[in-house]
Design a protein around this motif. Structure first.
Motif, PDB file in Angstrom:
ATOM      1  N   MET A 174       0.836  -0.898  -0.069  1.00  0.00           N
ATOM      2  CA  MET A 174       0.255   0.135   0.306  1.00  0.00           C
ATOM      3  C   MET A 174       0.715   1.476   0.275  1.00  0.00           C
ATOM      4  O   MET A 174       0.765   2.146   0.699  1.00  0.00           O
ATOM      5  CB  MET A 174      -0.728   0.065   1.179  1.00  0.00           C
ATOM      6  CG  MET A 174      -1.994   0.842   1.125  1.00  0.00           C
ATOM      7  SD  MET A 174      -2.643   1.424   2.598  1.00  0.00           S
ATOM      8  CE  MET A 174      -4.124   0.387   2.536  1.00  0.00           C
ATOM      9  N   PRO A 175       1.791   1.448  -1.225  1.00  0.00           N
ATOM     10  CA  PRO A 175       2.543   2.615  -1.223  1.00  0.00           C
ATOM     11  C   PRO A 175       2.410   4.237  -1.312  1.00  0.00           C
ATOM     12  O   PRO A 175       0.346   4.562  -2.030  1.00  0.00           O
ATOM     13  CB  PRO A 175       2.882   2.668  -2.544  1.00  0.00           C
ATOM     14  CG  PRO A 175       1.654   1.569  -2.992  1.00  0.00           C
ATOM     15  CD  PRO A 175       1.163   0.603  -2.324  1.00  0.00           C
ATOM     16  N   VAL A 176       2.614   5.044  -0.662  1.00  0.00           N
ATOM     17  CA  VAL A 176       2.448   6.773  -0.210  1.00  0.00           C
ATOM     18  C   VAL A 176       2.417   7.034  -1.628  1.00  0.00           C
ATOM     19  O   VAL A 176       3.390   6.661  -2.519  1.00  0.00           O
ATOM     20  CB  VAL A 176       2.931   6.744   0.347  1.00  0.00           C
ATOM     21  CG1 VAL A 176       3.367   8.737   0.671  1.00  0.00           C
ATOM     22  CG2 VAL A 176       2.639   6.720   1.989  1.00  0.00           C
ATOM     23  N   GLU A 177       1.297   7.138  -2.700  1.00  0.00           N
ATOM     24  CA  GLU A 177       1.242   8.291  -3.732  1.00  0.00           C
ATOM     25  C   GLU A 177       1.660   9.161  -4.454  1.00  0.00           C
ATOM     26  O   GLU A 177       2.081   9.830  -5.046  1.00  0.00           O
ATOM     27  CB  GLU A 177       0.126   7.608  -4.828  1.00  0.00           C
ATOM     28  CG  GLU A 177       0.414   6.371  -4.954  1.00  0.00           C
ATOM     29  CD  GLU A 177      -1.170   5.459  -5.258  1.00  0.00           C
ATOM     30  OE1 GLU A 177      -1.524   6.251  -6.445  1.00  0.00           O
ATOM     31  OE2 GLU A 177      -1.629   4.027  -5.655  1.00  0.00           O
ATOM     32  N   VAL A 178       1.204   9.662  -3.084  1.00  0.00           N
ATOM     33  CA  VAL A 178       1.312  11.882  -2.903  1.00  0.00           C
ATOM     34  C   VAL A 178       2.363  11.566  -1.806  1.00  0.00           C
ATOM     35  O   VAL A 178       1.948  11.711  -0.697  1.00  0.00           O
ATOM     36  CB  VAL A 178      -0.356  12.347  -2.566  1.00  0.00           C
ATOM     37  CG1 VAL A 178       0.063  13.297  -2.517  1.00  0.00           C
ATOM     38  CG2 VAL A 178      -0.796  11.471  -3.387  1.00  0.00           C
ATOM     39  N   GLU A 179       3.295  12.264  -1.704  1.00  0.00           N
ATOM     40  CA  GLU A 179       4.674  12.179  -0.784  1.00  0.00           C
ATOM     41  C   GLU A 179       4.130  13.207   0.288  1.00  0.00           C
ATOM     42  O   GLU A 179       3.267  14.202  -0.468  1.00  0.00           O
ATOM     43  CB  GLU A 179       5.863  12.560  -1.483  1.00  0.00           C
ATOM     44  CG  GLU A 179       6.210  11.361  -2.298  1.00  0.00           C
ATOM     45  CD  GLU A 179       6.541  10.046  -1.324  1.00  0.00           C
ATOM     46  OE1 GLU A 179       7.001  10.498  -0.368  1.00  0.00           O
ATOM     47  OE2 GLU A 179       6.541   9.046  -1.911  1.00  0.00           O
ATOM     48  N   GLY A 180       4.805  13.514   1.354  1.00  0.00           N
ATOM     49  CA  GLY A 180       4.290  14.627   2.118  1.00  0.00           C
ATOM     50  C   GLY A 180       3.439  13.897   3.268  1.00  0.00           C
ATOM     51  O   GLY A 180       2.200  13.749   3.575  1.00  0.00           O
ATOM     52  N   LYS A 181       3.861  13.713   4.457  1.00  0.00           N
ATOM     53  CA  LYS A 181       3.711  12.933   6.063  1.00  0.00           C
ATOM     54  C   LYS A 181       3.216  14.133   6.466  1.00  0.00           C
ATOM     55  O   LYS A 181       3.138  15.335   6.561  1.00  0.00           O
ATOM     56  CB  LYS A 181       4.786  12.581   6.901  1.00  0.00           C
ATOM     57  CG  LYS A 181       4.907  11.995   7.935  1.00  0.00           C
ATOM     58  CD  LYS A 181       5.168  11.473   8.663  1.00  0.00           C
ATOM     59  CE  LYS A 181       4.616  10.761  10.272  1.00  0.00           C
ATOM     60  NZ  LYS A 181       5.887  10.427  11.440  1.00  0.00           N
ATOM     61  N   TYR A 182       1.295  14.104   7.107  1.00  0.00           N
ATOM     62  CA  TYR A 182       0.873  14.751   7.648  1.00  0.00           C
ATOM     63  C   TYR A 182       0.050  14.192   8.780  1.00  0.00           C
ATOM     64  O   TYR A 182      -0.532  12.853   8.427  1.00  0.00           O
ATOM     65  CB  TYR A 182       0.002  15.746   6.758  1.00  0.00           C
ATOM     66  CG  TYR A 182      -0.805  15.216   6.020  1.00  0.00           C
ATOM     67  CD1 TYR A 182      -0.480  14.289   5.053  1.00  0.00           C
ATOM     68  CD2 TYR A 182      -2.498  15.498   6.240  1.00  0.00           C
ATOM     69  CE1 TYR A 182      -1.675  13.548   4.027  1.00  0.00           C
ATOM     70  CE2 TYR A 182      -3.482  14.601   5.689  1.00  0.00           C
ATOM     71  CZ  TYR A 182      -3.341  13.672   4.629  1.00  0.00           C
ATOM     72  OH  TYR A 182      -4.281  12.894   4.097  1.00  0.00           O
ATOM     73  N   ASP A 183      -0.353  14.865  10.495  1.00  0.00           N
ATOM     74  CA  ASP A 183      -1.235  13.974  10.811  1.00  0.00           C
ATOM     75  C   ASP A 183      -2.561  15.535  10.906  1.00  0.00           C
ATOM     76  O   ASP A 183      -2.160  16.394  10.725  1.00  0.00           O
ATOM     77  CB  ASP A 183      -0.512  14.674  11.968  1.00  0.00           C
ATOM     78  CG  ASP A 183      -0.538  13.543  13.457  1.00  0.00           C
ATOM     79  OD1 ASP A 183      -2.488  14.492  13.641  1.00  0.00           O
ATOM     80  OD2 ASP A 183      -0.263  13.170  14.104  1.00  0.00           O
ATOM     81  N   ILE A 184      -3.988  15.068  10.847  1.00  0.00           N
ATOM     82  CA  ILE A 184      -4.893  15.476  10.946  1.00  0.00           C
ATOM     83  C   ILE A 184      -5.315  16.036  12.100  1.00  0.00           C
ATOM     84  O   ILE A 184      -5.842  17.977  12.450  1.00  0.00           O
ATOM     85  CB  ILE A 184      -5.861  15.071  10.100  1.00  0.00           C
ATOM     86  CG1 ILE A 184      -6.006  13.507  11.557  1.00  0.00           C
ATOM     87  CG2 ILE A 184      -6.092  14.292   9.576  1.00  0.00           C
ATOM     88  CD1 ILE A 184      -8.144  12.712  11.132  1.00  0.00           C
ATOM     89  N   ARG A 185      -4.448  16.021  13.068  1.00  0.00           N
ATOM     90  CA  ARG A 185      -4.776  16.253  14.152  1.00  0.00           C
ATOM     91  C   ARG A 185      -3.719  17.150  15.330  1.00  0.00           C
ATOM     92  O   ARG A 185      -3.809  17.644  16.662  1.00  0.00           O
ATOM     93  CB  ARG A 185      -5.597  15.399  15.096  1.00  0.00           C
ATOM     94  CG  ARG A 185      -6.842  14.763  14.820  1.00  0.00           C
ATOM     95  CD  ARG A 185      -7.488  15.861  15.584  1.00  0.00           C
ATOM     96  NE  ARG A 185      -8.199  16.531  16.631  1.00  0.00           N
ATOM     97  CZ  ARG A 185      -9.078  16.058  17.257  1.00  0.00           C
ATOM     98  NH1 ARG A 185      -9.785  14.529  16.409  1.00  0.00           N
ATOM     99  NH2 ARG A 185      -9.141  15.737  18.512  1.00  0.00           N
ATOM    100  N   ALA A 186      -2.251  16.973  14.464  1.00  0.00           N
ATOM    101  CA  ALA A 186      -1.027  17.253  14.966  1.00  0.00           C
ATOM    102  C   ALA A 186      -1.571  19.131  16.008  1.00  0.00           C
ATOM    103  O   ALA A 186      -1.621  19.983  14.978  1.00  0.00           O
ATOM    104  CB  ALA A 186      -0.112  17.604  13.586  1.00  0.00           C
ATOM    105  N   LYS A 187      -1.017  19.107  17.123  1.00  0.00           N
ATOM    106  CA  LYS A 187      -0.603  20.322  17.681  1.00  0.00           C
ATOM    107  C   LYS A 187       0.993  20.339  18.174  1.00  0.00           C
ATOM    108  O   LYS A 187       1.505  19.561  18.262  1.00  0.00           O
ATOM    109  CB  LYS A 187      -1.244  19.845  18.602  1.00  0.00           C
ATOM    110  CG  LYS A 187      -2.790  20.256  18.656  1.00  0.00           C
ATOM    111  CD  LYS A 187      -3.665  20.076  20.350  1.00  0.00           C
ATOM    112  CE  LYS A 187      -5.062  19.935  19.800  1.00  0.00           C
ATOM    113  NZ  LYS A 187      -5.093  18.597  21.850  1.00  0.00           N
ATOM    114  N   LYS A 188       1.231  21.213  18.330  1.00  0.00           N
ATOM    115  CA  LYS A 188       2.693  21.478  18.774  1.00  0.00           C
ATOM    116  C   LYS A 188       3.094  20.728  20.002  1.00  0.00           C
ATOM    117  O   LYS A 188       2.373  20.753  21.271  1.00  0.00           O
ATOM    118  CB  LYS A 188       3.167  22.966  19.109  1.00  0.00           C
ATOM    119  CG  LYS A 188       3.234  23.977  17.529  1.00  0.00           C
ATOM    120  CD  LYS A 188       3.974  24.513  17.891  1.00  0.00           C
ATOM    121  CE  LYS A 188       4.965  25.865  17.200  1.00  0.00           C
ATOM    122  NZ  LYS A 188       4.217  27.379  16.666  1.00  0.00           N
TER     123      LYS A 188
END
Ligand SMILES: NC(=O)c1ccc[n+]([C@@H]2O[C@H](COP(=O)([O-])OP(=O)(O)OC[C@H]3O[C@@H](n4cnc5c(N)ncnc54)[C@H](O)[C@@H]3O)[C@@H](O)[C@H]2O)c1
Length: 346
Positions: free
Chosen positions: A332-346
Motif C-alpha cells: 500500500m505505497p504512499v503515492e502522494v508524498e508528504g507526511k501529515y497529521d490531521i490533528r497535530a498540535k505543537k
C-alpha cells in the motif's frame, strides 16, 4: 483526607474531562500531573490545582504512591504507559481510546494488568452515558425486535472515531462476539492522526454471532456535508437514530420518536466512579480492558481483510497493525508524498 491518590499522565485536551471526573469523587485527590510539555503541565495543574508536577512518568510513579492514574496521551503511548503503571502497582488505570495502535499492544496492556492485579479501563465514554445505558436495556428488552444492522458514518480515521463506532455497537450488543469482518481501505497520502498512521478512507462490515451486522464508514466523501456521528440501527420491529449526541427510538405500532436522556449523569464522572467501585471489589467496569480488547480486534481485522483480500474470521492473532504492514512492505505505497497529521498540535 481523601482516601485515594490520583495522577494524570498527559495534560492536554482530554485531561480536562478526566480531572473533572476525578474531582467529582469524594474519596479522591489529584495529587500529581505529568507531561513532557512544561507549558501544558503548568496550564492544567494550575487550572485544576494539582500540587506535584513531573516531566517524567517513572519519577512520578516512584515518588507519588498513586492509587489511580489517567493516561491522556496520544495512542502510541497508551501501551507503554499502561504497562509502566501496572508494574508500579497502580490499582486503577483509566486510559484514553483507542486502546493502542494494534492488537498486540492492546493485548499486552490487558495481560500486564491481569498480572499485576491492576484494573484497566479504556475511556470509550459512551459505555458510561445514560442514554446509551437506556438504549442497551431497550434493545435487550426487544423494543425494536431483533437488531438487524447498524450503520455508522464518521471521520478522522478508523482507529480514532471509528473505534468509538465499533465499540458503541459492541456495547449495545452486550459485548457478544463478532465472528467475521470484511474491510476496504485506501491510503495514497501519508496520513496520520495523533501520531498513528491512518487510512485516507475506509469501510468495514462485521457480523455479530447472532447475525446482527455492523457497517462503519470513515472519511468517505459526503456532499454537501459529512454526516458526522450519524448512526442508525434497524431492527425487525423498529429503529434507532443516533444523531449529534441525541438518541431517538422508533417502534412499530407506536406513534412518534422516543428521545432518550443523555444527561442523567456525567459520563466522565461515572467512568471514574465505576472504576473506583471495581477496585473496591464491585462489578467489572463496562469499559474494562478485557471488554474493549475485541473492539481492537474488529478494527485490525478490517485492515487484515484488506491485506489478505478476504473475509477475516475471528479470533485474529495479536500482531502489528495490518495497515502498518501494508504500508511498510510496499503493498500500500504512499503515492502522494508528504507526511501529515490531521490533528497535530505543537
Ligand atoms: N474519549 C474521547 O472522546 C476523546 C476525545 C479527545 C481525545 N481523546 C483521546 O485522548 C488522547 C489524547 O488526546 P488529546 O486531544 O488530549 O491530545 P493533546 O495533544 O491535547 O494532549 C496530549 C498531551 O500529551 C502530552 N505528551 C506528549 N508526549 C508525552 C509523554 N511521553 N508523556 C506524557 N505526556 C506526553 C502532550 O504534551 C499533550 O499535553 C488520544 O488518544 C485521543 O484519541 C479521546
Amino acid at each position: 483526607m481523601a482516601k485515594y491518590r490520583v495522577g494524570i499522565i498527559g495534560c492536554g485536551g482530554i485531561s480536562k474531562s478526566h480531572c473533572a471526573g476525578w474531582q467529582a469523587q469524594e474519596s479522591v485527590e489529584i495529587v500529581a500531573g505529568m507531561d513532557v510539555s512544561e507549558e501544558n503541565l503548568k496550564a492544567r495543574c494550575d487550572e485544576v490545582g494539582i500540587p506535584n508536577r513531573y516531566t517524567d512518568e517513572k519519577e512520578m510513579l516512584d515518588k507519588e504512591d498513586l492509587d489511580f492514574v489517567s493516561i491522556c496521551t496520544w495512542t502510541g503511548l497508551h501501551a507503554p504507559q499502561t504497562i509502566l503503571c501496572a508494574e508500579a502497582g497502580v490499582k486503577g488505570i483509566l486510559c484514553e481510546k483507542p486502546m493502542s495502535g494494534d492488537l498486540e499492544n492492546s493485548k499486552a496492556m490487558v495481560d500486564a494488568c491481569e498480572k499485576s492485579g491492576s484494573k484497566l479501563v479504556i475511556a470509550h465514554q459512551r459505555r458510561s452515558m445514560s442514554d446509551h445505558h437506556e438504549l442497551k436495556q431497550l434493545i435487550a428488552d426487544g423494543a425494536i425486535g431483533d437488531p438487524v444492522a447498524f450503520e455508522w458514518h464518521t471521520a478522522g480515521g478508523l482507529l480514532n472515531n471509528g473505534s468509538h463506532a465499533v465499540d458503541t455497537m459492541r456495547f449495545l450488543m452486550d459485548n457478544i462476539p463478532v465472528v467475521w469482518v470484511v474491510g476496504k481501505a485506501e491510503r495514497k497520502t501519508d496520513r496520520y492522526e495523533r501520531g498513528v498512521r491512518i487510512e485516507d478512507f475506509c469501510m468495514i462490515e462485521f457480523c455479530f454471532e447472532n447475525g446482527t451486522r455492523g457497517l462503519v464508514t470513515v472519511d468517505l466523501p459526503d456532499e454537501p456535508e459529512p454526516p458526522m456521528k450519524d448512526a442508525v440501527l434497524v431492527g425487525t420491529e423498529g429503529m434507532v437514530r443516533m444523531w449529534h449526541n441525541s438518541i431517538k427510538v422508533l417502534r412499530l405500532n407506536e406513534a412518534g420518536w422516543l428521545e432518550l436522556d443523555g444527561k442523567k449523569w456525567n459520563p466522565h464522572v461515572r467512568q471514574a466512579e465505576d472504576l473506583i467501585r471495581w477496585v473496591e471489589g464491585g462489578p467489572e467496569h463496562n469499559g474494562s480492558g478485557r471488554r474493549v480488547l475485541p473492539t481492537m480486534e474488529v478494527l485490525m481485522a478490517g485492515f487484515e481483510s484488506m491485506r489478505c483480500k478476504d473475509i477475516v474470521k475471528l479470533p485474529l492473532e495479536p500482531g502489528p497493525s495490518p495497515l502498518d504492514i501494508m504500508v511498510e512492505d510496499g503493498t500500500m505505497p504512499v503515492e502522494v508524498e508528504g507526511k501529515y497529521d490531521i490533528r497535530a498540535k505543537k
